[in-house]
Design a protein around this motif. Structure first.
Motif, PDB file in Angstrom:
ATOM      1  N   ASN A 101       0.825  -1.215   0.000  1.00  0.00           N
ATOM      2  CA  ASN A 101       0.000   0.000   0.000  1.00  0.00           C
ATOM      3  C   ASN A 101       0.856   1.261   0.000  1.00  0.00           C
ATOM      4  O   ASN A 101       0.450   2.282   0.553  1.00  0.00           O
ATOM      5  CB  ASN A 101      -0.928  -0.020   1.210  1.00  0.00           C
ATOM      6  CG  ASN A 101      -1.955  -1.120   1.109  1.00  0.00           C
ATOM      7  OD1 ASN A 101      -2.866  -1.049   0.304  1.00  0.00           O
ATOM      8  ND2 ASN A 101      -1.777  -2.166   1.898  1.00  0.00           N
ATOM      9  N   ASP A 102       2.037   1.171  -0.607  1.00  0.00           N
ATOM     10  CA  ASP A 102       2.970   2.303  -0.697  1.00  0.00           C
ATOM     11  C   ASP A 102       3.279   2.878   0.683  1.00  0.00           C
ATOM     12  O   ASP A 102       3.446   4.081   0.830  1.00  0.00           O
ATOM     13  CB  ASP A 102       2.422   3.374  -1.642  1.00  0.00           C
ATOM     14  CG  ASP A 102       3.478   4.379  -2.052  1.00  0.00           C
ATOM     15  OD1 ASP A 102       4.669   4.004  -2.144  1.00  0.00           O
ATOM     16  OD2 ASP A 102       3.122   5.555  -2.241  1.00  0.00           O
ATOM     17  N   PHE A 103       3.317   2.025   1.683  1.00  0.00           N
ATOM     18  CA  PHE A 103       3.618   2.384   3.069  1.00  0.00           C
ATOM     19  C   PHE A 103       2.610   3.374   3.661  1.00  0.00           C
ATOM     20  O   PHE A 103       2.903   4.042   4.637  1.00  0.00           O
ATOM     21  CB  PHE A 103       5.045   2.906   3.224  1.00  0.00           C
ATOM     22  CG  PHE A 103       6.067   1.835   3.006  1.00  0.00           C
ATOM     23  CD1 PHE A 103       6.415   0.985   4.042  1.00  0.00           C
ATOM     24  CD2 PHE A 103       6.649   1.665   1.770  1.00  0.00           C
ATOM     25  CE1 PHE A 103       7.355  -0.018   3.846  1.00  0.00           C
ATOM     26  CE2 PHE A 103       7.590   0.658   1.563  1.00  0.00           C
ATOM     27  CZ  PHE A 103       7.938  -0.179   2.603  1.00  0.00           C
ATOM     28  N   ASP A 104       1.430   3.448   3.066  1.00  0.00           N
ATOM     29  CA  ASP A 104       0.371   4.272   3.630  1.00  0.00           C
ATOM     30  C   ASP A 104      -0.532   3.398   4.492  1.00  0.00           C
ATOM     31  O   ASP A 104      -0.654   2.196   4.265  1.00  0.00           O
ATOM     32  CB  ASP A 104      -0.466   4.925   2.522  1.00  0.00           C
ATOM     33  CG  ASP A 104       0.292   6.025   1.804  1.00  0.00           C
ATOM     34  OD1 ASP A 104       1.070   6.731   2.471  1.00  0.00           O
ATOM     35  OD2 ASP A 104       0.101   6.170   0.580  1.00  0.00           O
ATOM     36  N   ARG A 105      -1.168   4.036   5.457  1.00  0.00           N
ATOM     37  CA  ARG A 105      -2.188   3.348   6.249  1.00  0.00           C
ATOM     38  C   ARG A 105      -3.522   3.641   5.576  1.00  0.00           C
ATOM     39  O   ARG A 105      -3.915   4.793   5.442  1.00  0.00           O
ATOM     40  CB  ARG A 105      -2.190   3.863   7.682  1.00  0.00           C
ATOM     41  CG  ARG A 105      -3.201   3.141   8.543  1.00  0.00           C
ATOM     42  CD  ARG A 105      -3.162   3.636   9.963  1.00  0.00           C
ATOM     43  NE  ARG A 105      -4.111   2.892  10.765  1.00  0.00           N
ATOM     44  CZ  ARG A 105      -4.463   3.231  11.988  1.00  0.00           C
ATOM     45  NH1 ARG A 105      -3.923   4.295  12.555  1.00  0.00           N
ATOM     46  NH2 ARG A 105      -5.336   2.522  12.651  1.00  0.00           N
ATOM     47  N   ILE A 106      -4.172   2.588   5.136  1.00  0.00           N
ATOM     48  CA  ILE A 106      -5.420   2.759   4.407  1.00  0.00           C
ATOM     49  C   ILE A 106      -6.584   2.217   5.242  1.00  0.00           C
ATOM     50  O   ILE A 106      -6.383   1.390   6.134  1.00  0.00           O
ATOM     51  CB  ILE A 106      -5.359   2.048   3.036  1.00  0.00           C
ATOM     52  CG1 ILE A 106      -5.114   0.548   3.221  1.00  0.00           C
ATOM     53  CG2 ILE A 106      -4.268   2.652   2.159  1.00  0.00           C
ATOM     54  CD1 ILE A 106      -5.322  -0.272   1.976  1.00  0.00           C
ATOM     55  N   PRO A 107      -7.793   2.683   4.949  1.00  0.00           N
ATOM     56  CA  PRO A 107      -8.959   2.141   5.666  1.00  0.00           C
ATOM     57  C   PRO A 107      -9.092   0.637   5.449  1.00  0.00           C
ATOM     58  O   PRO A 107      -8.761   0.119   4.383  1.00  0.00           O
ATOM     59  CB  PRO A 107     -10.143   2.883   5.033  1.00  0.00           C
ATOM     60  CG  PRO A 107      -9.548   4.114   4.425  1.00  0.00           C
ATOM     61  CD  PRO A 107      -8.153   3.742   4.020  1.00  0.00           C
ATOM     62  N   ARG A 108      -9.534  -0.039   6.473  1.00  0.00           N
ATOM     63  CA  ARG A 108      -9.756  -1.495   6.447  1.00  0.00           C
ATOM     64  C   ARG A 108      -8.488  -2.274   6.101  1.00  0.00           C
ATOM     65  O   ARG A 108      -8.519  -3.276   5.396  1.00  0.00           O
ATOM     66  CB  ARG A 108     -10.888  -1.850   5.504  1.00  0.00           C
ATOM     67  CG  ARG A 108     -12.237  -1.313   5.992  1.00  0.00           C
ATOM     68  CD  ARG A 108     -13.330  -1.571   4.988  1.00  0.00           C
ATOM     69  NE  ARG A 108     -14.582  -0.972   5.287  1.00  0.00           N
ATOM     70  CZ  ARG A 108     -14.877   0.315   5.399  1.00  0.00           C
ATOM     71  NH1 ARG A 108     -13.918   1.205   5.297  1.00  0.00           N
ATOM     72  NH2 ARG A 108     -16.080   0.749   5.638  1.00  0.00           N
TER      73      ARG A 108
END
Length: 160
Positions: A55-62
């Motif tokens: 996720n490209d080191f992003d924190r995403i929902p769920r």
């Protein structure tokens, strides 16, 4: 934030209650949420770590990444209510030593399969390890400046 003395005072009050330990555990969980960084994150499972680069080191929902306690909290609380700690520092040290968490996938957390842990203290490239993924209610913080940079650097270190 409450001081250790204040928290200990309230722990003693809770420990005297005649309600079941399970209910006392709920109360002390709320109480200890008033400390500086309860449920501090000290590592991440390999499975959870792999989710971040995807996720490209992003924190995403769920994202389905949770904090998982390394020591069963009800065991810790049961002990605290069976052996009443009169010394605030002894009480705090016992609790604080056992209140460590790691980031894990939801399925790892649910099954308590917390093997293959990458402990942050193994790495000295980032000097804020104790303040990463800080507690925010029942979840954890994630900023692009701190946590994302840390995980990106961790990925580099592990691939080196």
């Amino acid at each position: 934030m409450f001081s250790i003395i204040d928290l200990h005072h309230d722990y003693l009050l809770i420990s005297k209650m005649k309600i079941p330990t399970k209910r006392k555990a709920r109360l002390i969980t709320e109480l200890l949420a008033e400390s500086d960084n309860p449920w501090r994150v000290i590592g991440i499972t390999e499975k959870a770590f792999k989710v971040f680069p995807e996720n490209d080191f992003d924190r995403i929902p769920r994202m389905r990444i949770n904090r998982a306690h390394l020591v069963n909290r009800i065991e810790t609380f049961t002990h605290l209510f069976e052996k009443i700690y009169t010394d605030p520092n002894e009480w705090w040290n016992y609790y604080y030593d056992r209140d460590k968490t790691i980031l894990s996938t939801s399925s790892e957390n649910m099954t308590n399969d917390l093997s293959s842990i990458i402990y942050f203290d193994r790495f000295d490239f980032f000097n804020v390890k104790d303040n990463l993924f800080k507690t925010v209610g029942f979840t954890w913080s994630y900023s692009k400046k701190k946590e994302k940079q840390f995980l990106m650097q961790l990925a580099k270190e592990l691939n080196a």
